[in-house]
Design an enzyme around this catalytic site. Sequence first.
Site, mmCIF file in Angstrom:
data_model
loop_
_atom_site.group_PDB
_atom_site.id
_atom_site.type_symbol
_atom_site.label_atom_id
_atom_site.label_comp_id
_atom_site.label_asym_id
_atom_site.label_seq_id
_atom_site.Cartn_x
_atom_site.Cartn_y
_atom_site.Cartn_z
ATOM 1 N N GLU A 353 0.840 -1.196 0.000
ATOM 2 C CA GLU A 353 0.000 0.000 0.000
ATOM 3 C C GLU A 353 0.884 1.258 0.000
ATOM 4 O O GLU A 353 0.488 2.303 -0.487
ATOM 5 C CB GLU A 353 -0.930 0.005 1.228
ATOM 6 C CG GLU A 353 -2.219 0.756 0.972
ATOM 7 C CD GLU A 353 -3.274 0.521 2.032
ATOM 8 O OE1 GLU A 353 -4.416 0.226 1.662
ATOM 9 O OE2 GLU A 353 -2.962 0.646 3.228
ATOM 10 N N HIS A 384 7.218 -26.874 2.197
ATOM 11 C CA HIS A 384 6.463 -28.027 1.676
ATOM 12 C C HIS A 384 5.440 -27.572 0.644
ATOM 13 O O HIS A 384 4.526 -28.327 0.328
ATOM 14 C CB HIS A 384 5.761 -28.749 2.830
ATOM 15 C CG HIS A 384 6.726 -29.294 3.829
ATOM 16 N ND1 HIS A 384 7.281 -30.549 3.722
ATOM 17 C CD2 HIS A 384 7.277 -28.737 4.929
ATOM 18 C CE1 HIS A 384 8.120 -30.742 4.727
ATOM 19 N NE2 HIS A 384 8.134 -29.657 5.469
ATOM 20 N N LYS A 512 -14.217 1.224 -3.434
ATOM 21 C CA LYS A 512 -15.155 1.677 -2.400
ATOM 22 C C LYS A 512 -16.266 2.498 -3.044
ATOM 23 O O LYS A 512 -17.442 2.329 -2.749
ATOM 24 C CB LYS A 512 -14.436 2.565 -1.382
ATOM 25 C CG LYS A 512 -13.603 1.852 -0.350
ATOM 26 C CD LYS A 512 -13.170 2.847 0.713
ATOM 27 C CE LYS A 512 -12.135 2.276 1.656
ATOM 28 N NZ LYS A 512 -11.600 3.259 2.581
HETATM 29 C C1 G6Q Z 1 -3.904 2.028 5.747
HETATM 30 C C2 G6Q Z 1 -5.043 2.263 4.896
HETATM 31 C C3 G6Q Z 1 -6.259 1.416 5.185
HETATM 32 C C4 G6Q Z 1 -7.059 1.848 6.411
HETATM 33 C C5 G6Q Z 1 -8.399 1.109 6.432
HETATM 34 C C6 G6Q Z 1 -9.221 1.451 7.651
HETATM 35 O O1 G6Q Z 1 -2.902 2.685 5.739
HETATM 36 O O2 G6Q Z 1 -5.343 3.601 4.887
HETATM 37 O O3 G6Q Z 1 -5.919 0.056 5.299
HETATM 38 O O4 G6Q Z 1 -6.332 1.610 7.570
HETATM 39 O O5 G6Q Z 1 -9.115 1.399 5.261
HETATM 40 O O6 G6Q Z 1 -9.475 2.801 7.715
HETATM 41 P P1 G6Q Z 1 -10.119 3.439 8.995
HETATM 42 O O7 G6Q Z 1 -9.183 3.247 10.137
HETATM 43 O O8 G6Q Z 1 -10.345 4.890 8.673
HETATM 44 O O9 G6Q Z 1 -11.414 2.708 9.256
#
Ligand code: G6Q
Length: 551
Positions: A353, A384, A512
């Site tokens: 990410e 394995h 999203k």
């Molecule tokens: C991490 C990302 C992502 C985030 C989740 C949860 O660096 O931004 O994985 O942590 O989408 O987001 P919220 O904490 O805002 O619910």
Amino acid sequence: MSALVNLPIWQALEEHFNTASSAQMRDLFASDPDRFNKFSVQFDDILFDYSKNRITEETMALLIQLAQETDVTGWIERMFTGEKINHTEQRAVLHTALRNRSGKAVMLDGKDVMPDIQSVQQRMRKLTEAIRTRKWRGFTGQPITDIVSIGVGGSDLGPVMATEALKPFAIRDLGIHYVSNVDENHIWDTLEPLKPETTLFIIVSKSFTTQDTLVNANTARDWFLKTADNKKALAKHFVAVTDNVEASTEFGIDKKNVFKMWDWVGGRYSLWSAVGLSTAIAVGMDHFEEMLQGAHEMDEHFRTAPLEKNIPVIMALLGIWYNNFFKTQTYAVLPYDQHLRYLPAYLRQTDMESNGKRIDRQGELVGHSTGPVIFGQLGITGQHAFYQLMHQGTKLVPADIIAPASSNHGIRDHHSILMSNVFAQTEAFMKGKTEQEARAELEGEGLSADEIEKLLPYKIFPGNKPTSTILFKTLTPKTLGSLIAMYEHKIFVQGVIWNINSFDQWGVELGKQLAKTILPELDNNKKITSHDASTNGLINHYKKFRTDLEK
Ligand code: G6Q
């Protein structure tokens, strides 16, 4: 900055690659008895051995020069001193402040962030102690027996990994559970054996707008209220960790149960904050702070060690050597400690990410390859399963092998067998098996000349497969903190050299947004035609399957 690939040092590395890439590590070891000492660094209880990489002293000198010319040192200071290096979100990147144990201020926009951090840590201590000593009572007066942390991505993977890693330090009679998947099975399976009277929920969401987490949190609240039938009781059973205090109180969480996090902590770098509350409850605040201490010591090493002795910098440069010159696509993380079983998944997010980016800091398409595909699992099960491809496939897969010197229980000969596999694998990856060795082995088995000729090609291992070995004494909270910080900084250095912003994640958005459009389309029996043929076809078949199931 001129394009990375046009820098003279990059071109020098290309030229060096053309001559150096065919060198065999077997020969490099044979010709230099001091190779292990030259290419290993010890930091506290951690040994980082990178001698089984396809490098020479010249390779390392050129790579260090690359780090110098891309101003890695300057960027390190920019991060530690709160400059807004996450430029697309205009945010500082200060997860290092969360574990700053130096007593020194960390300034952001003219204000020291440390007092706020320390105040949250004190509140974490109070809450963890109250739960662990059974002083925190639920609405019926019973103590808490189970913690359910609800979050996703960066608000989940860190605590899941750390709680498992520190299992030997955890209190035995508290169940710690995690729910991240919006698939109802996850929360259903988790809540089924639990009792609302003795369960505490931690809703972890920096934004408090993440659909997956809010849907799970609402289901948890319904489940709880079915028994408690009293909204006041929520205060004894729901806690939030968030930057959006308003939304969490609107949800019904008592303000005194809200733990603040800040916009200068990225989700995937947040396990050091109250996001790690479930881990702190499991192992106690003293151990949690030891983990912070270990990370802080790695921060100091990263900030002050010369580049050529700086473990995260060396790790980053090796990754770049393979990714950009050998053109490898993947990187394997192979822990041999059972309690590090969630480390590959954690690092997969942190790395992919952070560095899965194609636009540089100037808004242009990069002219070079960026972050690799990170994969891995416990090394012993990997042996394995997928090691076959690493030993004899057509792809070069550099890997980190991570292993503990100690065993927790000393049962029979488990640990020496485990470790013999660690050493055997790194040796096998490096040396392989030559035609001559394979032939001698088959002859030793008494095979006929004809059989030997047929089997021989399959029995040869080309070797020359790079691995770095991270050997540590014991997986203590402090060692875990250092290990994780080491990887965080490796990722940062690679982002600096690739000239990308490692701290935003716009790529998470598109799916999203589309899911929000599709959700209302699933609630009716109408034929959907607004998407491409495949998406329409899938949605309409889904609806048909649902109708069939209802019959
Ligand atoms: C991490 C990302 C992502 C985030 C989740 C949860 O660096 O931004 O994985 O942590 O989408 O987001 P919220 O904490 O805002 O619910």
